[in-house]
Design a protein around this motif. Structure first.
Motif, short mmCIF file in Angstrom:
data_model
loop_
_atom_site.label_atom_id
_atom_site.label_comp_id
_atom_site.label_asym_id
_atom_site.label_seq_id
_atom_site.Cartn_x
_atom_site.Cartn_y
_atom_site.Cartn_z
N SER A 10 0.83 -1.21 0.00
CA SER A 10 0.00 0.00 0.00
C SER A 10 0.86 1.25 0.00
O SER A 10 1.91 1.30 0.66
N ASP A 11 0.40 2.26 -0.76
CA ASP A 11 1.03 3.58 -0.78
C ASP A 11 2.52 3.52 -1.10
O ASP A 11 3.34 4.14 -0.42
N LYS A 12 2.87 2.79 -2.16
CA LYS A 12 4.25 2.67 -2.62
C LYS A 12 4.45 3.46 -3.90
O LYS A 12 3.50 3.74 -4.63
N LYS A 13 5.72 3.82 -4.18
CA LYS A 13 6.04 4.59 -5.38
C LYS A 13 7.30 4.02 -6.02
O LYS A 13 8.31 3.81 -5.35
N PHE A 14 7.23 3.76 -7.34
CA PHE A 14 8.42 3.39 -8.10
C PHE A 14 9.18 4.68 -8.39
O PHE A 14 8.61 5.64 -8.91
N ASP A 15 10.48 4.69 -8.07
CA ASP A 15 11.27 5.89 -8.34
C ASP A 15 12.48 5.63 -9.22
O ASP A 15 13.24 6.55 -9.52
N ASN A 16 12.67 4.37 -9.66
CA ASN A 16 13.76 4.00 -10.56
C ASN A 16 13.23 3.06 -11.64
O ASN A 16 12.20 2.40 -11.46
N SER A 17 13.98 2.95 -12.72
CA SER A 17 13.64 1.99 -13.77
C SER A 17 13.62 0.58 -13.22
O SER A 17 14.33 0.26 -12.26
N VAL A 18 12.80 -0.26 -13.84
CA VAL A 18 12.64 -1.65 -13.40
C VAL A 18 12.97 -2.56 -14.56
O VAL A 18 12.44 -2.40 -15.66
N CYS A 19 13.85 -3.53 -14.34
CA CYS A 19 14.24 -4.48 -15.38
C CYS A 19 14.36 -5.88 -14.78
O CYS A 19 15.01 -6.07 -13.75
N ASP A 20 13.69 -6.85 -15.41
CA ASP A 20 13.75 -8.26 -15.00
C ASP A 20 13.35 -8.48 -13.54
O ASP A 20 13.98 -9.26 -12.83
N ALA A 33 3.61 5.58 -10.07
CA ALA A 33 4.76 5.48 -10.97
C ALA A 33 4.64 6.61 -11.98
O ALA A 33 3.65 6.68 -12.71
N LEU A 34 5.61 7.49 -12.02
CA LEU A 34 5.61 8.63 -12.93
C LEU A 34 6.86 8.60 -13.79
O LEU A 34 7.98 8.64 -13.26
N SER A 35 6.67 8.48 -15.11
CA SER A 35 7.78 8.49 -16.08
C SER A 35 8.84 7.44 -15.75
O SER A 35 10.04 7.72 -15.80
N ILE A 36 8.40 6.24 -15.45
CA ILE A 36 9.30 5.12 -15.14
C ILE A 36 9.30 4.14 -16.30
O ILE A 36 8.26 3.88 -16.91
N GLU A 37 10.45 3.54 -16.60
CA GLU A 37 10.56 2.53 -17.63
C GLU A 37 10.59 1.15 -16.98
O GLU A 37 11.39 0.90 -16.08
N PHE A 38 9.69 0.28 -17.45
CA PHE A 38 9.61 -1.10 -16.98
C PHE A 38 9.97 -2.01 -18.16
O PHE A 38 9.38 -1.89 -19.22
N LYS A 39 10.89 -2.92 -17.96
CA LYS A 39 11.29 -3.83 -19.03
C LYS A 39 11.38 -5.26 -18.48
O LYS A 39 12.01 -5.50 -17.45
N ASP A 40 10.71 -6.19 -19.18
CA ASP A 40 10.74 -7.62 -18.82
C ASP A 40 10.30 -7.88 -17.38
O ASP A 40 10.82 -8.79 -16.73
N ALA A 41 9.35 -7.10 -16.88
CA ALA A 41 8.85 -7.30 -15.52
C ALA A 41 7.66 -8.25 -15.55
O ALA A 41 6.87 -8.27 -16.49
N ASP A 42 7.52 -9.05 -14.50
CA ASP A 42 6.45 -10.04 -14.39
C ASP A 42 5.44 -9.58 -13.35
O ASP A 42 5.73 -9.56 -12.15
N PHE A 43 4.25 -9.18 -13.81
CA PHE A 43 3.17 -8.74 -12.94
C PHE A 43 2.00 -9.73 -12.96
O PHE A 43 0.87 -9.35 -12.64
N ARG A 44 2.23 -10.98 -13.32
CA ARG A 44 1.14 -11.95 -13.42
C ARG A 44 0.31 -12.00 -12.13
O ARG A 44 0.86 -12.01 -11.03
N TYR A 45 -1.00 -11.99 -12.31
CA TYR A 45 -2.00 -12.16 -11.24
C TYR A 45 -1.98 -11.04 -10.21
O TYR A 45 -2.44 -11.22 -9.09
N CYS A 46 -1.47 -9.88 -10.56
CA CYS A 46 -1.47 -8.73 -9.65
C CYS A 46 -2.80 -8.00 -9.71
O CYS A 46 -3.53 -8.08 -10.69
#
Length: 116
Positions: A10-20, A33-46
């Motif tokens: 709850s109440d979390k923020k992505f502040d860096n790019s996310v990879c794998d 998440a504001l202006s963040i790049e996500f690459k090859d991330a697995d969000f299954r069943y979220c």
């Protein structure tokens, strides 16, 4: 019955790019998440509940079986992502998501579009 293992964040923020990264089976409440790049991330069943994900880019991410509830995804792009069986309720998206972000069979595209 046993616990599903879903972690509530709850109440979390992505502040860096996310990879794998693996985020399988998470409940994100009021995620930012504001202006963040996500690459090859697995969000299954979220579950994304009241998420604010603006101007982000997702490349080759897996959203199979996800639920987006009362969220804002405006300005966010999805390339090569998997949305099989994803559900969107009261969620704002850009028009190009159906053209670029929605992959899979025609049957699944139809169900995806109806959930929007």
């Amino acid at each position: 019955m046993k616990n599903s293992g879903r972690e509530k964040l709850s109440d979390k923020k992505f502040d860096n790019s996310v990879c794998d990264e693996d985020f399988t089976n998470k409940l994100f409440e009021r995620l930012i998440a504001l202006s963040i790049e996500f690459k090859d991330a697995d969000f299954r069943y979220c579950i994304f509940d009241a998420a604010y994900i603006r101007n982000c880019s997702f490349r080759n991410c897996n959203f199979t079986g996800c639920k987006f509830l009362s969220s804002n995804l405006v300005g966010t792009s999805f390339e090569g992502c998997n949305f099989n069986y994803a559900i969107f309720e009261k969620t704002q998206i850009d028009n190009d998501m159906l053209e670029v972000g929605c992959l899979g069979s025609e049957n699944l595209k139809f169900k995806f579009a109806r959930s929007l």
